[in-house]
Design a protein around this motif. Sequence first.
Motif: not given
Length: 144
Positions: A66-91
């Motif tokens: 997400t990219l937003n302009v807020e109060d004279g600032h550019l805010v860049i954010a990345y939201k990682a997928p929730d690991a708890a919602e993932s059914n992946i079982q890593y070896a």
Amino acid sequence: MTQTKFINRPYGNRFNGVFNSLLADMERSFGQAVQQPYTAPVNIVETADAFHMELLAPGRNKESFTLNVEDGHLVIAYKAPDAAESNIQYARKEFTLPSFSRSFFLDDKVNTDSIQAKYEQGILKVLLPKKAEAQPVQKQISIQ
């Protein structure tokens, strides 16, 4: 067949203790480093007509930014997928792609209505065009 005799080393146990302590310290240090907030590195280049930003974020999905302009600032954010919602079982799991947020003060020269972003080959490219400079007013005054 050659036989090796066991050599009694009175300091052997101390060495093992120091070595194990060192390994434990390294594991604690590594664990602390992993827990530090992730900050995506950025390069910013200023040209005559714009600021060009490149934010290094390989392996992510552009939909999670997400990219937003807020109060004279550019805010860049990345939201990682929730690991708890993932059914992946890593070896084996040796890395993660953590969430992050970066904020950048926008120069008064930036035209916030024309900001553009593109994610390609692991780099988020943000174009921050500058406002058109006011052209000097030229007027000839007649002498009476």
